[in-house]
Scaffold this motif. Structure first.
Motif, PDB file in Angstrom:
ATOM      1  N   VAL B 341      16.802  41.911 -82.321  1.00  0.00           N
ATOM      2  CA  VAL B 341      15.436  42.548 -81.939  1.00  0.00           C
ATOM      3  C   VAL B 341      14.628  42.449 -83.214  1.00  0.00           C
ATOM      4  CG1 VAL B 341      14.143  44.539 -80.958  1.00  0.00           C
ATOM      5  CG2 VAL B 341      16.169  43.935 -79.955  1.00  0.00           C
ATOM      6  N   ALA B 342      15.199  43.031 -84.362  1.00  0.00           N
ATOM      7  CA  ALA B 342      14.316  43.273 -85.207  1.00  0.00           C
ATOM      8  C   ALA B 342      14.065  41.956 -85.958  1.00  0.00           C
ATOM      9  CB  ALA B 342      15.005  44.098 -86.568  1.00  0.00           C
ATOM     10  N   VAL B 343      14.931  40.998 -86.044  1.00  0.00           N
ATOM     11  CA  VAL B 343      14.534  39.595 -86.598  1.00  0.00           C
ATOM     12  C   VAL B 343      13.628  38.943 -85.520  1.00  0.00           C
ATOM     13  CG1 VAL B 343      15.649  37.112 -86.653  1.00  0.00           C
ATOM     14  CG2 VAL B 343      16.765  39.161 -87.720  1.00  0.00           C
ATOM     15  N   GLY B 344      13.517  39.044 -84.363  1.00  0.00           N
ATOM     16  CA  GLY B 344      12.718  38.469 -83.428  1.00  0.00           C
ATOM     17  C   GLY B 344      11.351  39.062 -83.859  1.00  0.00           C
ATOM     18  N   MET B 345      11.153  40.293 -84.167  1.00  0.00           N
ATOM     19  CA  MET B 345       9.918  40.976 -84.576  1.00  0.00           C
ATOM     20  C   MET B 345       9.414  40.339 -85.800  1.00  0.00           C
ATOM     21  SD  MET B 345       8.883  42.849 -81.719  1.00  0.00           S
ATOM     22  CE  MET B 345       7.703  43.889 -82.385  1.00  0.00           C
ATOM     23  N   ALA B 346      10.570  40.475 -86.851  1.00  0.00           N
ATOM     24  CA  ALA B 346      10.132  39.790 -88.293  1.00  0.00           C
ATOM     25  C   ALA B 346       9.979  38.472 -88.465  1.00  0.00           C
ATOM     26  CB  ALA B 346      11.243  40.657 -89.187  1.00  0.00           C
ATOM     27  N   HIS B 347      10.740  37.653 -87.740  1.00  0.00           N
ATOM     28  CA  HIS B 347      10.719  36.233 -87.960  1.00  0.00           C
ATOM     29  C   HIS B 347      10.224  35.375 -86.644  1.00  0.00           C
ATOM     30  CE1 HIS B 347      12.240  37.537 -91.943  1.00  0.00           C
ATOM     31  NE2 HIS B 347      13.300  37.897 -91.175  1.00  0.00           N
ATOM     32  N   GLY B 348       9.969  36.032 -85.644  1.00  0.00           N
ATOM     33  CA  GLY B 348       9.557  35.342 -84.489  1.00  0.00           C
ATOM     34  C   GLY B 348      10.763  35.326 -83.554  1.00  0.00           C
ATOM     35  N   PRO B 349      10.293  35.025 -82.315  1.00  0.00           N
ATOM     36  CA  PRO B 349      11.324  35.296 -81.180  1.00  0.00           C
ATOM     37  C   PRO B 349      12.361  34.008 -81.240  1.00  0.00           C
ATOM     38  CG  PRO B 349       9.028  34.667 -80.479  1.00  0.00           C
ATOM     39  CD  PRO B 349       8.988  34.924 -81.754  1.00  0.00           C
ATOM     40  N   ALA B 350      12.087  32.884 -81.667  1.00  0.00           N
ATOM     41  CA  ALA B 350      13.033  31.773 -81.540  1.00  0.00           C
ATOM     42  C   ALA B 350      14.248  32.305 -82.506  1.00  0.00           C
ATOM     43  CB  ALA B 350      12.559  30.579 -82.256  1.00  0.00           C
ATOM     44  N   GLU B 351      13.981  32.840 -83.380  1.00  0.00           N
ATOM     45  CA  GLU B 351      15.116  33.150 -84.524  1.00  0.00           C
ATOM     46  C   GLU B 351      15.694  34.425 -83.663  1.00  0.00           C
ATOM     47  OE1 GLU B 351      15.166  33.644 -88.848  1.00  0.00           O
ATOM     48  OE2 GLU B 351      13.249  32.646 -88.790  1.00  0.00           O
ATOM     49  N   GLY B 352      15.169  35.499 -83.285  1.00  0.00           N
ATOM     50  CA  GLY B 352      15.660  36.350 -82.562  1.00  0.00           C
ATOM     51  C   GLY B 352      16.597  35.865 -81.372  1.00  0.00           C
ATOM     52  N   LEU B 353      16.198  35.042 -80.634  1.00  0.00           N
ATOM     53  CA  LEU B 353      16.885  34.635 -79.644  1.00  0.00           C
ATOM     54  C   LEU B 353      18.131  33.825 -79.836  1.00  0.00           C
ATOM     55  CD1 LEU B 353      16.839  34.150 -76.452  1.00  0.00           C
ATOM     56  CD2 LEU B 353      15.618  32.155 -76.619  1.00  0.00           C
ATOM     57  N   SER B 354      18.115  33.108 -80.998  1.00  0.00           N
ATOM     58  CA  SER B 354      19.311  32.356 -81.324  1.00  0.00           C
ATOM     59  C   SER B 354      20.293  33.532 -81.786  1.00  0.00           C
ATOM     60  CB  SER B 354      19.307  31.538 -82.572  1.00  0.00           C
ATOM     61  OG  SER B 354      18.939  32.224 -83.879  1.00  0.00           O
ATOM     62  N   LEU B 355      20.171  34.455 -82.333  1.00  0.00           N
ATOM     63  CA  LEU B 355      21.255  35.556 -82.356  1.00  0.00           C
ATOM     64  C   LEU B 355      21.425  36.260 -81.152  1.00  0.00           C
ATOM     65  CD1 LEU B 355      19.523  37.735 -85.710  1.00  0.00           C
ATOM     66  CD2 LEU B 355      21.538  36.416 -85.785  1.00  0.00           C
ATOM     67  N   VAL B 356      20.700  36.165 -80.014  1.00  0.00           N
ATOM     68  CA  VAL B 356      21.259  36.875 -78.820  1.00  0.00           C
ATOM     69  C   VAL B 356      22.023  35.933 -78.112  1.00  0.00           C
ATOM     70  CG1 VAL B 356      20.451  37.847 -76.657  1.00  0.00           C
ATOM     71  CG2 VAL B 356      19.005  38.527 -78.708  1.00  0.00           C
ATOM     72  N   ASP B 357      21.683  34.806 -78.240  1.00  0.00           N
ATOM     73  CA  ASP B 357      22.286  33.776 -77.656  1.00  0.00           C
ATOM     74  C   ASP B 357      23.854  33.762 -78.137  1.00  0.00           C
ATOM     75  OD1 ASP B 357      20.418  33.112 -75.948  1.00  0.00           O
ATOM     76  OD2 ASP B 357      19.733  31.219 -77.136  1.00  0.00           O
ATOM     77  N   ALA B 358      24.050  34.027 -79.195  1.00  0.00           N
ATOM     78  CA  ALA B 358      25.565  34.172 -79.779  1.00  0.00           C
ATOM     79  C   ALA B 358      26.235  35.171 -79.182  1.00  0.00           C
ATOM     80  CB  ALA B 358      25.262  34.384 -81.418  1.00  0.00           C
ATOM     81  N   LEU B 359      25.367  36.171 -78.781  1.00  0.00           N
ATOM     82  CA  LEU B 359      26.261  37.162 -78.205  1.00  0.00           C
ATOM     83  C   LEU B 359      26.381  37.332 -76.598  1.00  0.00           C
ATOM     84  CD1 LEU B 359      24.119  40.248 -79.951  1.00  0.00           C
ATOM     85  CD2 LEU B 359      26.419  39.828 -80.341  1.00  0.00           C
ATOM     86  N   VAL B 360      25.761  36.098 -76.020  1.00  0.00           N
ATOM     87  CA  VAL B 360      26.020  36.261 -74.478  1.00  0.00           C
ATOM     88  C   VAL B 360      27.461  36.142 -73.764  1.00  0.00           C
ATOM     89  CG1 VAL B 360      25.528  34.665 -72.540  1.00  0.00           C
ATOM     90  CG2 VAL B 360      23.736  35.181 -74.276  1.00  0.00           C
ATOM     91  N   SER B 361      28.369  35.567 -74.786  1.00  0.00           N
ATOM     92  CA  SER B 361      29.558  35.460 -74.297  1.00  0.00           C
ATOM     93  C   SER B 361      30.514  36.905 -74.970  1.00  0.00           C
ATOM     94  CB  SER B 361      30.192  34.283 -74.799  1.00  0.00           C
ATOM     95  OG  SER B 361      30.105  33.934 -76.148  1.00  0.00           O
ATOM     96  N   GLU B 362      29.937  37.598 -75.330  1.00  0.00           N
ATOM     97  CA  GLU B 362      30.502  38.803 -76.014  1.00  0.00           C
ATOM     98  C   GLU B 362      31.035  39.692 -74.772  1.00  0.00           C
ATOM     99  OE1 GLU B 362      31.392  40.042 -79.144  1.00  0.00           O
ATOM    100  OE2 GLU B 362      32.127  41.803 -77.928  1.00  0.00           O
ATOM    101  N   PRO B 363      32.517  39.822 -74.608  1.00  0.00           N
ATOM    102  CA  PRO B 363      32.858  40.546 -73.369  1.00  0.00           C
ATOM    103  C   PRO B 363      32.602  42.113 -73.428  1.00  0.00           C
ATOM    104  CG  PRO B 363      34.801  39.960 -75.147  1.00  0.00           C
ATOM    105  CD  PRO B 363      33.375  39.128 -75.570  1.00  0.00           C
TER     106      PRO B 363
END
Lengths: 119, 422
Positions: B341-363
């Motif tokens: 969330v913080a990265v998305g706000m600081a450096h733009g939604p695309a960078e934030g999204l790439s971090l979130v996408d890495a968590l999608v498979s997190e059980p």
């Protein structure tokens, strides 16, 4: 819930005994360590202050001292679980005056600060 | 009008003094269950005697002295079995009262600490630690604890009784932990206090008032602990975190009880006094030096929000950097999500999204509504509205909080209408 305690008394002509000040500091420390006292400070005589009044649509500003018989001396802000707790801390504070400053008279108003529990 | 109903005075004095009295007795009798019973006996004596004799001038000292005499009686009775205890009993008994009170004063700090460490001892389950802490340190009644924790009164009573029995059965000494254990034992204490705080913070409109009151109780316990252990940075870190979070209480619920997200809150409703106290506690952490622990780091993040006059002023780059440190000190998928969330706000939604996408498979986040909610937010900002809508709907299906569900569904509708929000 939060309470503000306003201490009022006759204008002080002699400084309070050092033993009283020491005891007040000790009680303040105790109340702080008990997680009850959030903030406190003494107040200068009203001669150092001013009054801003609104009456009939007109603002008026008057320098102190105020005409009231009693001066506001100090305030204390407590975070407690009941009015009685605020009254108990205030009673302890007043008993120090009784025991260490014979002849001094005053009163403390214990007022509840509006909080989330009031809505 | 006289407002000195002895019962109410007793109650107030009890609230102020209970923990100290129980702590002092626990040192003497080395059993928290017995110590609490003896303290309760003193309370009953006060309730019986004060309405007749009037409230004593120093009610706290009266309760303490009465409780100590009862403790000495117990020790005397035990003395029939144990000669050594006779010496202890006589030793205490022979002191005259002011000395006894002075001796009690000297010990109070350490007594309270011993009691806190015993109530939060790792031999107890987390639930038991929370209930026992509220009972012994908070002076809450079983009924109040039950209402606060959303359990039945018998359940709360049983948790407390079992916790006391466990401490006695495992012969947990009422003492300060040895230096080698202090970090682990302190972590347990801080965890219990923060759990109590969060229990109160998660209360919703219409809940029994005992639930939000838990926030104040946790803050009080934290402030007490900070007075007892002024050199422990994480204690100040936790206090700072709680003060700053509590400062938002008035702003985080809307007029009809709906949750208001941090960035949408009316910051004029934040409690400036609590913010000031939180920032001061954080200054104390800095003054103590060393690396920041997980509570201090979370407090530092909360402070970034507290310092920002408007949501637009938020120093997101600093928050993102603090999350990087936090993810090293205390790694967890939720910390990663917040970092995104913080990265998305600081450096733009695309960078934030790439971090979130890495968590999608997190059980561990599979059923966590905030994951699709954050993803939906970032997708909406990137204009990928169909995907955003699906994520908000998923978040709505996952949350158990009705108010939150309507917020997510509203955002799904906005995405569906094809308008980007920003």
């Amino acid at each position: 819930m939060r309470y503000i305690v306003l201490l009022k008394g006759a204008e002080i002509t002699t400084p309070p005994p050092p033993e009283l000040m020491e005891a007040i500091m000790k009680l303040g420390e105790e109340a702080t360590k008990a997680g009850a006292l959030l903030d406190t400070a003494g107040l200068s005589p009203s001669a150092a202050g001013a009054k801003v009044a609104l009456s009939a649509g007109r603002l008026s500003i008057t320098d102190g001292p105020f005409a009231e018989a009693k001066e506001m001396i100090s305030y204390a802000l407590y975070e407690v679980r009941s009015k009685e707790e605020a009254v108990e801390w205030t009673s302890r504070f007043m008993k120090l005056h009784r025991d260490l400053w014979p002849g001094w008279e005053g009163e403390a108003d214990v007022l509840k600060v509006f909080g989330p529990e009031d809505f | 009008m006289q407002a000195t109903d002895p019962h109410r005075v007793v109650e107030a004095v009890w609230r102020i003094e209970a923990a100290r009295i129980i702590a002092g007795l626990a040192r003497i009798v080395q059993d928290v269950g017995l110590a609490e019973e003896l303290a309760q006996d003193a309370l009953v004596a006060a309730l019986e005697q004060w309405p007749e004799s009037g409230v004593p001038d120093n009610p706290g000292a009266w309760l303490m002295a009465t409780a100590k005499h009862k403790a000495i009686d117990v020790l005397r009775r035990r003395a029939a079995y144990d000669r050594k205890l006779v010496e202890v009993g006589r030793d205490i008994d022979q002191r005259d009262e002011p000395d006894l009170a002075a001796a009690a004063d000297d010990y109070i700090g350490d007594d309270l600490l011993r009691l806190i460490f015993a109530a939060c001892h790792p031999v107890l389950s987390t639930e038991a630690r929370v209930a026992l802490t509220l009972r012994l340190l908070g002076g809450l009644t079983t009924d109040e604890i039950a209402r606060a924790l959303l359990v039945s009164e018998p359940t709360a009573a049983q948790r407390i009784v079992r916790a006391k029995r466990t401490l006695a059965a495992k012969r947990v000494p009422i003492e300060l932990p040895p230096p080698s254990d202090i970090a682990e034992r302190l972590a347990s204490v801080l965890e219990v206090i923060y759990l109590i705080f969060n229990e109160g913070y998660s209360a919703t409109a219409g809940d029994d008032w005992m639930r939000p009151a838990l926030c104040a109780e946790a803050l009080r316990l934290g402030r007490i602990l900070a007075g007892l252990l002024p050199k422990e940075p994480e204690v100040h870190g936790l206090v700072a975190l709680m003060e700053i979070q509590a400062s938002r209480t008035r702003a985080r619920t809307g007029s009809s009880g709906e949750p208001v997200l941090l960035l949408d809150q009316d910051r004029r409703r934040w409690d400036r006094l609590l913010i000031r106290r939180g920032l001061e506690a954080l200054d104390r952490v800095d003054a103590l030096g060393g690396t920041l622990g997980p509570y201090a780091l979370q407090a530092a993040i909360a402070a970034c929000h507290a310092r920002a006059v408007t949501a637009e002023d938020t120093d997101w780059a600093r928050i993102a950097a603090l999350y990087v440190v936090l993810s090293h000190v205390s790694p967890s998928p939720i910390v990663e999500l917040n970092r995104a969330v913080a990265v998305g706000m600081a450096h733009g939604p695309a960078e934030g999204l790439s971090l979130v996408d890495a968590l999608v498979s997190e059980p561990t986040l599979a059923a966590y509504p905030q994951l699709p909610a954050v993803r939906g937010d970032l997708l909406a900002k990137l204009g990928r509205l169909d995907e955003a809508k699906r994520e908000f709907e998923r978040a709505a299906a996952l949350t158990r909080n009705e108010r939150e569900r309507s917020v997510f569904l509203a955002r799904a509708m906005v995405a569906d209408s094809g308008t980007t929000e920003e």
